[in-house]
Design a protein around this motif. Structure first.
Motif, mmCIF file in Angstrom:
data_model
loop_
_atom_site.group_PDB
_atom_site.id
_atom_site.type_symbol
_atom_site.label_atom_id
_atom_site.label_comp_id
_atom_site.label_asym_id
_atom_site.label_seq_id
_atom_site.Cartn_x
_atom_site.Cartn_y
_atom_site.Cartn_z
ATOM 1 N N VAL A 1 30.358 38.220 9.017
ATOM 2 C CA VAL A 1 30.806 37.911 10.379
ATOM 3 C C VAL A 1 30.280 38.955 11.355
ATOM 4 O O VAL A 1 29.738 38.628 12.418
ATOM 5 C CB VAL A 1 32.346 37.835 10.433
ATOM 6 C CG1 VAL A 1 32.821 37.715 11.873
ATOM 7 C CG2 VAL A 1 32.850 36.662 9.615
ATOM 8 N N ALA A 2 30.426 40.233 11.005
ATOM 9 C CA ALA A 2 29.956 41.315 11.880
ATOM 10 C C ALA A 2 28.456 41.198 12.135
ATOM 11 O O ALA A 2 27.976 41.409 13.256
ATOM 12 C CB ALA A 2 30.289 42.669 11.255
ATOM 13 N N THR A 3 27.700 40.829 11.099
ATOM 14 C CA THR A 3 26.242 40.713 11.213
ATOM 15 C C THR A 3 25.840 39.561 12.124
ATOM 16 O O THR A 3 25.004 39.724 13.025
ATOM 17 C CB THR A 3 25.623 40.515 9.811
ATOM 18 O OG1 THR A 3 26.065 41.555 8.942
ATOM 19 C CG2 THR A 3 24.109 40.530 9.886
ATOM 20 N N LEU A 4 26.419 38.389 11.902
ATOM 21 C CA LEU A 4 26.055 37.225 12.709
ATOM 22 C C LEU A 4 26.462 37.394 14.166
ATOM 23 O O LEU A 4 25.685 37.092 15.084
ATOM 24 C CB LEU A 4 26.696 35.967 12.127
ATOM 25 C CG LEU A 4 26.178 35.507 10.763
ATOM 26 C CD1 LEU A 4 26.988 34.321 10.256
ATOM 27 C CD2 LEU A 4 24.704 35.140 10.837
ATOM 28 N N VAL A 5 27.677 37.870 14.386
ATOM 29 C CA VAL A 5 28.175 37.999 15.764
ATOM 30 C C VAL A 5 27.345 38.998 16.554
ATOM 31 O O VAL A 5 26.998 38.760 17.725
ATOM 32 C CB VAL A 5 29.666 38.399 15.760
ATOM 33 C CG1 VAL A 5 30.134 38.769 17.162
ATOM 34 C CG2 VAL A 5 30.516 37.256 15.219
ATOM 35 N N SER A 6 26.986 40.108 15.939
ATOM 36 C CA SER A 6 26.250 41.144 16.668
ATOM 37 C C SER A 6 24.754 40.860 16.739
ATOM 38 O O SER A 6 24.138 40.989 17.800
ATOM 39 C CB SER A 6 26.491 42.513 16.025
ATOM 40 O OG SER A 6 26.012 42.524 14.685
ATOM 41 N N GLU A 7 24.132 40.443 15.625
ATOM 42 C CA GLU A 7 22.675 40.346 15.578
ATOM 43 C C GLU A 7 22.137 38.967 15.951
ATOM 44 O O GLU A 7 21.024 38.853 16.471
ATOM 45 C CB GLU A 7 22.171 40.756 14.197
ATOM 46 C CG GLU A 7 22.520 42.204 13.850
ATOM 47 C CD GLU A 7 21.745 42.721 12.654
ATOM 48 O OE1 GLU A 7 20.599 42.284 12.439
ATOM 49 O OE2 GLU A 7 22.294 43.569 11.927
ATOM 50 N N LEU A 8 22.884 37.919 15.670
ATOM 51 C CA LEU A 8 22.420 36.581 16.037
ATOM 52 C C LEU A 8 22.894 36.185 17.429
ATOM 53 O O LEU A 8 22.127 35.657 18.236
ATOM 54 C CB LEU A 8 22.899 35.555 14.997
ATOM 55 C CG LEU A 8 22.501 34.097 15.268
ATOM 56 C CD1 LEU A 8 20.978 33.943 15.310
ATOM 57 C CD2 LEU A 8 23.112 33.169 14.222
ATOM 58 N N ASN B 1 30.032 44.218 21.674
ATOM 59 C CA ASN B 1 31.257 44.883 21.216
ATOM 60 C C ASN B 1 31.069 45.461 19.822
ATOM 61 O O ASN B 1 30.306 44.947 19.003
ATOM 62 C CB ASN B 1 32.419 43.896 21.161
ATOM 63 C CG ASN B 1 32.723 43.270 22.490
ATOM 64 O OD1 ASN B 1 31.860 42.666 23.113
ATOM 65 N ND2 ASN B 1 33.973 43.390 22.938
ATOM 66 N N LYS B 2 31.820 46.495 19.542
ATOM 67 C CA LYS B 2 31.836 47.017 18.172
ATOM 68 C C LYS B 2 32.539 45.989 17.284
ATOM 69 O O LYS B 2 33.476 45.304 17.728
ATOM 70 C CB LYS B 2 32.544 48.362 18.120
ATOM 71 C CG LYS B 2 33.954 48.352 18.679
ATOM 72 C CD LYS B 2 34.526 49.755 18.752
ATOM 73 C CE LYS B 2 35.943 49.719 19.368
ATOM 74 N NZ LYS B 2 36.533 51.059 19.479
ATOM 75 N N PRO B 3 32.103 45.834 16.023
ATOM 76 C CA PRO B 3 32.689 44.811 15.147
ATOM 77 C C PRO B 3 34.205 44.914 14.992
ATOM 78 O O PRO B 3 34.869 43.895 14.781
ATOM 79 C CB PRO B 3 31.976 45.054 13.811
ATOM 80 C CG PRO B 3 30.652 45.633 14.199
ATOM 81 C CD PRO B 3 30.952 46.507 15.393
ATOM 82 N N SER B 4 34.761 46.114 15.107
ATOM 83 C CA SER B 4 36.210 46.266 14.928
ATOM 84 C C SER B 4 37.007 45.530 15.991
ATOM 85 O O SER B 4 38.208 45.329 15.839
ATOM 86 C CB SER B 4 36.589 47.747 14.940
ATOM 87 O OG SER B 4 36.184 48.366 16.155
ATOM 88 N N ASP B 5 36.348 45.089 17.067
ATOM 89 C CA ASP B 5 37.047 44.294 18.082
ATOM 90 C C ASP B 5 37.400 42.906 17.580
ATOM 91 O O ASP B 5 38.305 42.255 18.125
ATOM 92 C CB ASP B 5 36.182 44.152 19.340
ATOM 93 C CG ASP B 5 36.390 45.290 20.323
ATOM 94 O OD1 ASP B 5 37.238 46.159 20.061
ATOM 95 O OD2 ASP B 5 35.691 45.316 21.356
ATOM 96 N N CYS C 1 36.641 41.857 13.833
ATOM 97 C CA CYS C 1 36.667 41.658 12.385
ATOM 98 C C CYS C 1 36.902 42.981 11.663
ATOM 99 O O CYS C 1 37.045 44.037 12.299
ATOM 100 C CB CYS C 1 35.380 40.996 11.895
ATOM 101 S SG CYS C 1 33.936 42.073 11.899
ATOM 102 N N SER C 2 36.907 42.922 10.347
ATOM 103 C CA SER C 2 37.162 44.119 9.533
ATOM 104 C C SER C 2 35.893 44.643 8.869
ATOM 105 O O SER C 2 35.973 45.567 8.060
ATOM 106 C CB SER C 2 38.193 43.797 8.443
ATOM 107 O OG SER C 2 39.408 43.372 8.995
ATOM 108 N N GLY C 3 34.738 44.050 9.208
ATOM 109 C CA GLY C 3 33.512 44.421 8.521
ATOM 110 C C GLY C 3 32.548 45.207 9.385
ATOM 111 O O GLY C 3 32.872 45.675 10.479
ATOM 112 N N GLN C 4 31.336 45.344 8.875
ATOM 113 C CA GLN C 4 30.249 46.042 9.543
ATOM 114 C C GLN C 4 28.966 45.295 9.208
ATOM 115 O O GLN C 4 28.965 44.401 8.362
ATOM 116 C CB GLN C 4 30.162 47.480 9.043
ATOM 117 C CG GLN C 4 29.960 47.559 7.534
ATOM 118 C CD GLN C 4 30.329 48.902 6.954
ATOM 119 O OE1 GLN C 4 30.264 49.908 7.645
ATOM 120 N NE2 GLN C 4 30.713 48.936 5.699
ATOM 121 N N SER C 5 27.869 45.650 9.837
ATOM 122 C CA SER C 5 26.623 44.938 9.583
ATOM 123 C C SER C 5 26.210 45.064 8.116
ATOM 124 O O SER C 5 26.274 46.141 7.521
ATOM 125 C CB SER C 5 25.504 45.484 10.472
ATOM 126 O OG SER C 5 24.263 44.878 10.122
#
Length: 602
Positions: free
Chosen positions: A510-517, A522-526, A528-532
């Motif tokens: 989730v963190a990867t798709l939301v940030s990179e795609l 936002n930082k992923p902690s906003d 989800c609980s994961g990271q890229s």
């Protein structure tokens, strides 16, 4: 013996102990008022009535259950005032102090008290609990003196019990209706009370033809849904999302294989998937967020511990990822083989905002037929879609968990075959799904879509065949790697093919798709609980959930919390550890993560 059986003291003691318990039940309403403030009372006549009646009758039921299970048998067996009355006072005070303490814990992290939670509480909390117990014991002692002359009265027992039974009947019947009809003012409250499990019957009603789920989704009260979300203290995401652009560079295709084992990706068993993995990003130590379809899918789309599911499901609040998908893609194709109502439970959470949602593939008896149909439906979509529109696709295959494949697959054998007929059937099903997905990959390649599409292929969870030698089979029964670890392949245009060995999870996807795609800053902690996934940083602990329990998974041990409140510790090979060492820091972090989205904007 006859004198003991006919002692006149017994009816009087029953009446007195019951009177104290009724007083305890009334006091529980005061102590348990914190549950109402932590989970606000829903708006609307039905929602408000449900919340208040469920709250009052359930707390009353706790008190009556303690009396019926413990104190009544004690009184019948030992009709001695010096035994029964002190025991009633001590137990009533203990129940009241425990509920009061539970409200404080629940308000903080949305977990109810359990032996595992007790391990991380500060000593001052226990002192407060003991202090409450002493104060309540004094209160019930003084009350008992006022009740010492009470005479046995059947009406005094029948009326409270009748009110509680009627309240519980109303509660469960209303919840069955609300769950089936997507009525959030009722379902949004159902996680607030300790030991509370309101009844559901959606799947049974569907089978009996009593419920048209698709019509119920269309008719859901959107105003009530919005009101329930506004009233909730759930703050998700923690901060408004900021995107680099409203457009996305690539299509997104998510293919999920139900119960796909991490060791079932090989040139022999899954040649098509293996070839794709060789030219993609492959994550070899990837874990689902649960050992069940519900928890696995929740972590896949939300990137949060499965313990959050009941809140999002009750509010029908979609994940950030699906909101972005709906904002960014013109064409959306959701093609589940089996129903996504239950046990996957995605209709009221992940896909709550999708109109005309396809809940299942109807008209076919066997999973292999349904899997074939969703493949054909996808091919029809790519053949007829408007060329300029970007798309999102979700295909959910079902054969492996059902150990089902076409008749012509019956005599196929693989290198892992021979362990059991069930395992052989499982391997055949995985091989069959590989053949279907191979057709999809060929189609994307032929239509020159593979170079413009992020393709994610994974499982919702894994499947065990007593691999840990502890008697666990299937899924949903253990939190070993054999039920939690699943393959993850990502074909991402422009990314260099690579194999990654660090520990990853669905939360990281989730963190990867939301940030990179989707280009969210936002930082992923906003959200989800994961990271890229590409940060190459292993998780130190992971919360896994089943249908009825959860676990905190660390590299060297697994801490499992059971529904009854007990817990156990197992090592990395899933053998029980009799002399364990609880990692208090990890437990504290896990509990904090479970309550993080109830704390307001950050």
């Amino acid at each position: 013996m006859k004198k003991w059986l006919t002692t006149p003291e017994r009816p009087r003691l029953i009446s007195q102990s019951f009177g104290i318990i009724i007083a305890c039940a009334i006091a529980l309403l005061v102590a348990g008022s914190g549950f109402l403030s932590a989970t606000p009372i829903p708006k609307g006549v039905l929602g408000t009535s449900y919340a208040i009646i469920a709250w009052g009758s359930h707390l009353g039921l706790i008190a009556i259950a303690v009396w019926a299970i413990v104190l009544l048998p004690l009184t019948l067996l030992v009709p001695i005032k010096k035994v029964v009355i002190p025991a009633t006072i001590i137990i009533s005070a203990g129940v009241l102090a425990t509920v009061l303490l539970d409200t404080l814990v629940y308000s903080e992290n949305r977990f109810h008290l359990s032996p595992l939670i007790l391990q991380i509480l500060e000593p001052t909390t226990f002192f407060f609990g003991i202090g409450y117990w002493i104060i309540f014991a004094v209160f019930f002692t003084l009350l008992t003196k006022r009740m010492s002359e009470w005479k046995p009265n059947l009406i005094r027992r029948i009326v409270p019990i009748s009110l509680i039974v009627a309240g519980q009947l109303f509660t469960h019947l209303v919840h069955i209706w609300a769950d089936a009809n997507y009525y959030t003012p009722v379902t949004s409250f159902s996680s607030a009370l300790p030991l509370f499990a309101p009844a559901t019957a959606k799947k049974m009603m569907m089978k009996m033809g009593m419920l048209d789920v698709e019509k119920a989704r269309r008719m859901q009260n959107l105003a009530a849904l919005a009101a329930a979300q506004d009233a909730s203290k759930l703050t998700y995401p923690l901060n408004p999302l900021v995107r680099n652009s409203q457009t996305v560079p690539y299509n997104l295709l998510l293919i999920e294989i139900d119960a796909w084992r991490f060791d079932c990706l090989s040139p022999e068993l899954t040649p098509n998937l293996y070839r794709l993995a060789e030219r993609s990003s492959q994550f070899l130590t990837h874990f689902s967020g649960g050992n069940s379809s519900r928890a696995g899918n929740f972590s896949l789309f939300y990137g949060l511990p499965g313990t959050y599911w009941k809140y999002f499901d009750g509010l029908q609040k979609p994940p950030v990822l699906m909101n972005l998908i709906q904002e960014s893609y013109h064409d959306i194709q959701i093609l589940p083989s089996a129903t996504i109502v239950r046990p996957a439970c995605m209709d009221k959470s992940t896909f709550a905002a999708i109109k005309n949602l396809r809940l299942e593939t109807k008209g076919f008896e066997t999973p292999w037929q349904r899997d074939s149909v969703i493949t054909e439906d996808w091919l029809s979509f790519t053949a007829s879609r408007a060329q300029g529109n970007k798309f999102f696709g979700f295909l959910y295959y079902d054969c492996p968990t059902a150990e089902n494949s076409p008749p012509e697959w019956k005599n196929r054998r693989y290198s892992q075959s021979g362990r059991s007929e069930k395992f052989d059937n499982y391997l055949r099903a995985v091989n069959y799904n590989d053949s279907l997905i191979g057709v999809i990959i060929e189609d994307l390649t032929a239509k020159q879509l593979l170079d413009s599409t992020v393709v994610v292929i994974t499982g919702d969870h894994s499947q065990e065949y007593d691999d840990s030698k502890q008697g666990f089979n299937g899924h949903g029964s253990s939190f070993s790697k054999w039920q939690m670890q699943t393959p993850l392949i990502i074909s991402w245009p422009g990314k260099t093919p690579a194999t990654y060995t660090h520990r990853t999870s669905h939360n990281d996807l989730v963190a990867t798709l939301v940030s990179e795609l989707f280009g969210v800053k936002n930082k992923p902690s906003d959200y989800c609980s994961g990271q890229s996934l590409y940060a190459k940083k292993s998780w130190s602990w992971l919360m896994g959930e089943s249908y009825h329990n959860y676990a905190i998974i660390e590299p060297l041990q697994v801490t499992i919390n059971h529904p009854g409140g007990s817990f156990e510790i197992r090592d990395s090979s899933y053998k029980q550890i009799p002399l364990y060492n609880l990692n208090r820091k990890v437990l504290t972090e896990a509990m904090a993560e479970n309550g993080r989205f109830f704390g307001g904007r950050k």
